[in-house]
Design a protein around this motif. Structure first.
Motif, PDB file in Angstrom:
ATOM      1  N   ARG A 266       0.805  -1.219   0.000  1.00 43.21           N
ATOM      2  CA  ARG A 266       0.000   0.000   0.000  1.00 43.21           C
ATOM      3  C   ARG A 266       0.840   1.272   0.000  1.00 43.21           C
TER       4      ARG A 266
ATOM      5  N   ARG B  33     -18.244  -6.554  19.903  1.00 48.23           N
ATOM      6  CA  ARG B  33     -18.683  -5.752  21.046  1.00 48.23           C
ATOM      7  C   ARG B  33     -18.354  -4.269  20.909  1.00 48.23           C
ATOM      8  N   TYR B  35     -17.847  -0.643  18.334  1.00 52.26           N
ATOM      9  CA  TYR B  35     -18.076   0.053  17.072  1.00 52.26           C
ATOM     10  C   TYR B  35     -16.807   0.714  16.565  1.00 52.26           C
ATOM     11  N   TYR B  36     -15.681   0.432  17.225  1.00 54.34           N
ATOM     12  CA  TYR B  36     -14.412   0.991  16.805  1.00 54.34           C
ATOM     13  C   TYR B  36     -13.496  -0.138  16.363  1.00 54.34           C
ATOM     14  N   ASP B  40      -4.792  -2.068  10.843  1.00 52.18           N
ATOM     15  CA  ASP B  40      -3.334  -2.193  10.982  1.00 52.18           C
ATOM     16  C   ASP B  40      -2.618  -1.023  10.314  1.00 52.18           C
ATOM     17  N   ASP B  41      -3.075   0.186  10.561  1.00 48.61           N
ATOM     18  CA  ASP B  41      -2.435   1.391  10.020  1.00 48.61           C
ATOM     19  C   ASP B  41      -2.592   2.471  11.082  1.00 48.61           C
ATOM     20  N   MET B  47     -14.462   3.887  12.541  1.00 48.33           N
ATOM     21  CA  MET B  47     -15.688   3.829  13.328  1.00 48.33           C
ATOM     22  C   MET B  47     -16.783   3.259  12.435  1.00 48.33           C
ATOM     23  N   ARG B  50     -23.814   3.716  10.436  1.00 50.59           N
ATOM     24  CA  ARG B  50     -24.826   3.334   9.460  1.00 50.59           C
ATOM     25  C   ARG B  50     -24.682   4.144   8.174  1.00 50.59           C
ATOM     26  N   GLU B  53     -26.474   7.431   8.083  1.00 55.99           N
ATOM     27  CA  GLU B  53     -26.009   8.539   8.916  1.00 55.99           C
ATOM     28  C   GLU B  53     -24.609   9.012   8.545  1.00 55.99           C
ATOM     29  N   TYR B  57     -22.334  12.732   9.526  1.00 52.13           N
ATOM     30  CA  TYR B  57     -21.201  12.811  10.431  1.00 52.13           C
ATOM     31  C   TYR B  57     -19.911  13.185   9.712  1.00 52.13           C
ATOM     32  N   ALA B  62     -17.268  15.008  12.508  1.00 50.28           N
ATOM     33  CA  ALA B  62     -17.041  13.911  13.452  1.00 50.28           C
ATOM     34  C   ALA B  62     -16.194  12.836  12.788  1.00 50.28           C
TER      35      ALA B  62
ATOM     36  N   TRP E 144     -30.541   5.807  13.512  1.00 50.38           N
ATOM     37  CA  TRP E 144     -30.950   4.587  12.806  1.00 50.38           C
ATOM     38  C   TRP E 144     -30.510   3.325  13.529  1.00 50.38           C
ATOM     39  N   GLN E 153     -18.682  10.816  20.626  1.00 50.13           N
ATOM     40  CA  GLN E 153     -18.141  11.236  19.318  1.00 50.13           C
ATOM     41  C   GLN E 153     -19.213  11.871  18.428  1.00 50.13           C
ATOM     42  N   LEU E 154     -20.385  11.256  18.352  1.00 49.21           N
ATOM     43  CA  LEU E 154     -21.368  11.694  17.372  1.00 49.21           C
ATOM     44  C   LEU E 154     -22.535  12.458  17.996  1.00 49.21           C
TER      45      LEU E 154
END
Lengths: 290, 290, 290, 290, 290, 290
Positions: A266, B33, B35-36, B40-41, B47, B50, B53, B57, B62, E144, E153-154
């Motif tokens: 990359r 468990r 949302y983050y 590997d960078d 994050m 949806r 949305e 954001y 954000a 949603w 954050q949001l």
């Protein structure tokens, strides 16, 4: 016919070991009802054995060779030939560390604070040796599993294996010290290692396993380059191995074909594009043998 | 260190997006468990958001960038930079349409017949704008899901997204009109797009995502050809890109190596055989960057 | 538009057949609720049909072509064109045998001992023909499944299909004789085979299916070799096909690119290394058409 | 010790049969690798046999008794003792019909229209007998499965089993005639039925299976009733069986305990409440033996 | 025949609603391909509808009745008859709370601190009404899904539903205020409620649903007691309902049969044993109607 | 508030233990991410602990009480109070045996033949004690799992736990001797057992667990009997407990209600019918406390 008795590690290493052999050219067919998986090589007989017990059975000749962790070779103290380190694992680094860990808010800051404490671990000998080296007296209890959750209710500290540390963090543990770094090892019985047929067989297996491991983390890269840009492009490529440069029909162009580490792609592709390489193509590999 | 906040679409696009990043060279590790997800960078923070949305954001900063559908950019009316369209999808075309649909036996034949009717949809603004454009007054109700089954019991018509139309047919619906064609878009926050470091980072990510998408639908093709047949063989190959032609040791032969669209292979190979190409080999690709 | 009605075998061959078509260039999309899978070629219409019934429906023209086993062509006695044998199977040899088997400790030693006995089988006609050939009279009962467990309680012998024999061994059965060897066949209706459009369509499909099957068991091998070592290296490679030899920029070196059977790689690579080949790389293939 | 050889139907009836035996008091333990399930009664030996083949093996004495459908008893024409009909099924009525079905838009309106047609069915003999009875000549082909989808491409009509008709409707088939109504039957070998020990064993098993089936569809109902309301409450209860009426300590009240069909409860409880019954309690049952 | 159109909540309440109807005496058969589940009562027609949309469709008469949460009745502002609250849920309390929550370390301590902030929620109207009541101006954004992870954050705060609070804690959120307590409600269309047949049908359904809910949390308890111990035993039992006391044949003994809440059994049985009750037996119930 | 620290066995006993507590009246909610399951009793705190380690942690007071096998109490030699044996298990007898086993064709016939041999086992101390008792010297190796497959390649004999012996048979092993019979035990820390509050709490838990276990294997039986048949019917019933006999309104009849072992029902019901009992009903139980 000569035959090599080979121990395949049962448990967490099992699936990645079988996949590695498949990449290397041997199909091992596991049957859920048997500990004697089939293999499509009449010169090999496989047996599933726990990593913890592998070195013991290679040492006493029940097996000619096997794969297990360096940690368990040391823990059992078995006298075996360590033929090669094979750093593989589908999901991570392939290397693990045995660490001394305590509760995040524990007052224990170093091995010296363990005097008189209770330590739970699957590796009792490794832990006792470590304590002895530091002149500390503590009670080491064998843990049948779920070692991480024993602190602080059931033990003051643990000695446990970790790859990324995420399980330790999830259990709110703090690493105090590292006892051992370990990776998978291909080991051989010492008598088998002296037998010329078995030794050559083992060396060939290791050569191909190693070729498959190299291919996990590498990809092929082909591109067409104008003669005038060749030096700039070559300067961009990692110096590791000389790329294959072939003359194209069109005298002004050459084709470059090279093997590079996947994780560098990359960064590399934007630079190659900047150096006017054209038709850049990345393709997958099965084996790489230098 | 500089860092790019990147939104990964949660839901139907999630798995194919993560697979696409893997092909492009970034391993995103989703944890059920959190949302983050990890990546590997160290220069990227992910994050899960949806698709509906995402634009909102990215617009308010954000997130610096993200992937979402063109449809939801319009529905939210968010002011974002549309960096590139990325048409991918593991199982289909990667493009979707928002259509006005009614029951097969409904008397509604065009948008004008909707006057005074009830329309259920997840895209309320898109539908209202469409009705306004045609000067039609109707009641648009937000649908929380299973929109296709609402006609005719719960609504007179729906505005719904479809890829192949098979779900509409299965529910005995008839398409009356198309409101919008949509595909996945890589979008950026406008301030982030003006930051040189972030912009270069975004452009490199898009370059590699695009290279991986090209490889999905393409394969490599190698063959050996007699010098005297070369023109005929080249005439058979798609004119898109010049193939790589290399001289073989045997002066009467050349090797051709070219990249073609997978879907043309089944027509091409019989023709190449007819043109006396030999040793035709098709091989898979990871990335294609012209 | 002309259209070929193609029978896809439902059951044990289904998944590997669909995978084979995918490798060959046709995406067949099975829907669990329908026996008419989709295919991304407007010139083909697919229907799922049991292997046992395929030949019957190809014979009477309900289908133009289809894939089934040689065994079921014979069992049904259908008059169809056997276009090509396609030996494929993801997990084994792709060839099966129909055998006469009895309980390990049965007194039956040859077909002659079956006089007056009960034989259970799914292939009633094949068994009756076999008995007639040997002049033996016995009662042949159609078995609705689980034939192996019928001996000795429900039958004296069985005629059953086997690939590796492991199911027979697990049921403590002894093979007395082999009635038939079988593999998958691509068959065509005789009228369809005479229709020029249908015949060309069938031949192209078979060409690409065969190319995909060849690729299952083959890999590509590239290496760089010093001019002076070239003969030695070429002598090491299987004589089957001439490898592609290309001159490198460095006049002292050539690049060899060749296709070999995967199962030979593990013997070959150690030898190539011994012959001073460098940068040996094995890569996967999609199709191989000589 | 005397022993009864009992055939347990493998396939669609298997799970509900084993559950029924559990309710009746016998634990049958199926092992996925064996056709000889265990049973916690030393006087019984079980064997799994296909419903289609059960009657054949009960007739010839390989089994003493077994459960199968009336349809397959007739289809095989086996001479067995039909001990009792056992109408059970976890999810439906427990009764099935064999019907003649054609495509919804077929011109076939009665059995007479089948002259010269092709009929696919798993029950070849039943169909041939039916055609003969009506003096119709047609070709009956054995169907290996998926019979419903054969019309109209592969057959003109089918004879197929159906419970609710939903699979026929889903395949757009129209029922032309009913050939046979069927339910599960407990059958016995005729010699075994004359053996006093075996007959008593069979009768006891059937008594308890029947008691368990009755309990599937029945519940217990208890309530307290004032003496003055007793007649009105009793008039509300189904007349089938006399309820148990017990005097309570309080002389003005009695307790009623009765067994009723579950499907009547939802009508009954509002009426009982209307008749001033108090403390109405419904409880589950394991067995009901009148 | 008269028919009641009944809405069954799709989603999180679906399985427990269907199980509750089964306990009450109605078998609802869901088909994964249809939103019109079958029911074994010709007087009822079911339709699956989202809880969020249920009240809207009951209000406008598309449905006669349905089950949904009190929260969504309020959020939609639909004018419907709230027939009965039905507190059920297989795994918890059956009651939920809508709460205002912020990050644990947020400076927001009360609704007043929300001035000018962003609040994400699925219940936009409820939140806006709440803010208006407190005279606070803030931006309410429709969420949603995955609302809990949006802070900080949001969004600055969320309004979200919770049963046990465990998901809030897992996301490190702090509850600032409770907006609404909610439970499942059986609602009816106002015209349907005035129709005598529909009203009686609805009342009977509710009676049996309620009887099944009571049985979830209750068990039957039987025991034998000496006459002389009767008062002491009765004093031990909860005073709620008079137990049924029956005279036994042996004049010195009576049998007590009573219904109690399951959660009291573990305290009660030791006390009953202490009071010399004998043969204490607890048994399960299907329905309890006082 | 006082609190009892209770160890719940992790592993093979886990599910049946949690189900048993549910039957007894306590809901334990296991969370796959935590070793501290919730329980709906504020006076109890649960912790998941391996059966092998339970006694050790009850002995040292980390836990007040726990459930584990008698075998592991002995193996660890822990000084704990054995409060009650609780023979439960969903699928079998609830009792296990530790046996010495060898290969079927081994020459080892008794413990004396083990002199100088290698024995693999999870229960090293139990095995060493057993050998010492018989004056035999052999090497005992700790086995990390899959002990049955170690004979004869990796060990000469094993000491292994078995419930039905089926796993031993499947591995072609022969039992030479039984070292220990074991069942689940409720154990308490000795100091906790002397604390009056903890002791009463433990005794109440054990009373209810025992009541639930009794109910597993028992059912309720009700029937109506003519006065004149009463003695005959009573003589048929097991003598264990006096049944409850209640006078019915009809003076000629009594109702019998009794609790019997489930496994006797299938013999009993035919006899009761023979003795003219009517309306025989079997119903399920939750708890039985004599």
């Amino acid at each position: 016919m000569s035959c090599l008795k080979l121990g395949v590690p049962k448990g967490s290493l099992q699936d990645s070991t079988i996949e590695l052999f498949a990449k290397a050219g041997w199909r091992i067919s596991v049957n859920s009802r048997s500990y004697y998986p089939g293999i499509d090589d009449p010169e090999i007989e496989c047996m599933m054995v726990r990593a913890q017990e592998m070195a013991r059975y290679v040492e006493n000749g029940a097996l000619d060779a096997g794969l297990t962790g360096k940690d368990w070779i040391q823990e059992t103290g078995a006298a075996v030939e360590e033929v090669a380190e094979l750093v593989y694992s589908k999901t991570g680094l392939g290397r693990v560390r045995w660490v001394l860990a305590v509760a995040e808010d524990s007052s224990i800051q170093s091995v010296r604070d363990l005097e008189g404490k209770v330590i739970a671990t699957e590796a009792v000998k490794m832990t006792e040796k470590y304590l002895a080296k530091h002149g500390v007296k503590a009670r080491v209890e064998f843990s049948w599993g779920a070692t991480e959750v024993k602190v602080p209710q059931l033990a003051d500290a643990i000695v446990e294996v970790t790859e990324t540390g995420s399980s330790l963090r999830a259990n709110h543990l703090r690493v105090v010290d590292t006892l051992l770094e370990s990776a998978t090892c291909f080991i051989a019985n010492r008598a088998a290692w002296k037998d010329p047929w078995k030794r050559e067989k083992i060396e060939n297996i290791v050569l191909l396993l190693d070729g498959a491991i190299k291919a996990y983390n590498r990809v092929g890269l082909m591109m067409n380059v104008r003669r005038e840009d060749l030096d700039k492009v070559l300067a961009t490529l990692p110096a590791l191995r000389n790329p294959t440069i072939a003359q194209l029909s069109d005298a002004g162009w050459v084709a470059i074909n090279t093997i590079i580490e996947e994780k560098t792609v990359r960064q590399l592709i934007p630079k190659l594009k900047g150096a006017r390489a054209e038709g850049i193509v990345e393709y997958p590999l099965n084996k790489v043998v230098y």
